[in-house]
Design an enzyme around this catalytic site. Sequence first.
Site, PDB file in Angstrom:
ATOM      1  N   GLU A   1      31.358  47.365  38.820  1.00  0.00           N
ATOM      2  CA  GLU A   1      31.336  46.823  37.491  1.00  0.00           C
ATOM      3  C   GLU A   1      30.852  45.458  37.390  1.00  0.00           C
ATOM      4  O   GLU A   1      31.548  44.490  37.666  1.00  0.00           O
ATOM      5  CB  GLU A   1      32.351  47.316  36.641  1.00  0.00           C
TER       6      GLU A   1
ATOM      7  N   GLU B   1      35.608  52.617  26.297  1.00  0.00           N
ATOM      8  CA  GLU B   1      36.571  51.787  27.130  1.00  0.00           C
ATOM      9  C   GLU B   1      36.881  50.666  25.853  1.00  0.00           C
ATOM     10  O   GLU B   1      36.211  50.169  25.395  1.00  0.00           O
ATOM     11  CB  GLU B   1      36.006  51.061  28.325  1.00  0.00           C
TER      12      GLU B   1
HETATM   13 MN    MN Z   1      34.474  47.864  31.524  1.00  0.00          MN
END
Ligand code: MN
Length: 282
Positions: free
Chosen positions: A144, A238
């Site tokens: 990420e 998220e």
């Molecule tokens: Mn994230």
Amino acid sequence: MPTFGAHAFIWVGDWTSETGGEAIAAAARAGVDLLEIPMLRPERFDAALTKAQLDEHGLGAICSLVLPREAHLPEHPEEALRFLRLALDQVEAVGATFLGGVLFAHLGYLTGVPPTPAERETCAEILREVARYAGDKGITLGLEPVNRYETYLFNTIADTLALIDAIGADNVTIHADTYHMNIEEPGFRGPIEAARGRLGCIHCSESDRGVPGQGNVHWDEVFEGLRAIAYEGPLVLESFAAINPDLAGATCMWRTPSYSSDELAREGMAFLRERAAAVGMA
Ligand code: MN
């Protein structure tokens, strides 16, 4: 058809045997396909209990983590390798096949200078080992890219694709996040298209980490990009409605949100499902 997921930190501020059960029940109530489990302390994770609770609710799981300070990969490669192997043992034990997140850095740790070639090389070398270990378990990794205020190592999808090329393993993918993209990328559609065939997961986070659809992320571009690459992975909401003490400092979440966890999940998931359907993804 993509799957819809939600991060446990929408509901709970930490993952313990007790709060994990609460997050699983809440995610099941929210009607998602899968829960993202934070694997921040793999040494304390009760995989058997969690797996039983997931099965009870018919819920799937993916896992993610950020490295502890003492395992910041470029500075402590051996410790990072040990930590990531332990995490992968738990991912396998809980029955998941994806481990994403910031697998190369301690979040919020900045050196004050750009990454050196040696640091990036160390990341590629260690993650090559980690990818081999994960591959033996049938697990895919997701790397990420996060914004410049949270790491100095890999901020963009292009940067991270270069890392994946250097790793050279086919079970390493991009784990995108629209919150970070909103800060670092020149747009949404182009970077998503650049990750064609290598996008393993996407965090659908609003520009303020709040309810998707109520901020500055260009969702039309996001979903057009996902449709263009025929994305079929998880769309994960998220947000940190419940503030985790470890992440609050790194992500600078100082204010209590104006919405409840269940409101965030309900409105956010409805928005993502509607947008996915509007472009013919679901
Ligand atoms: Mn994230």
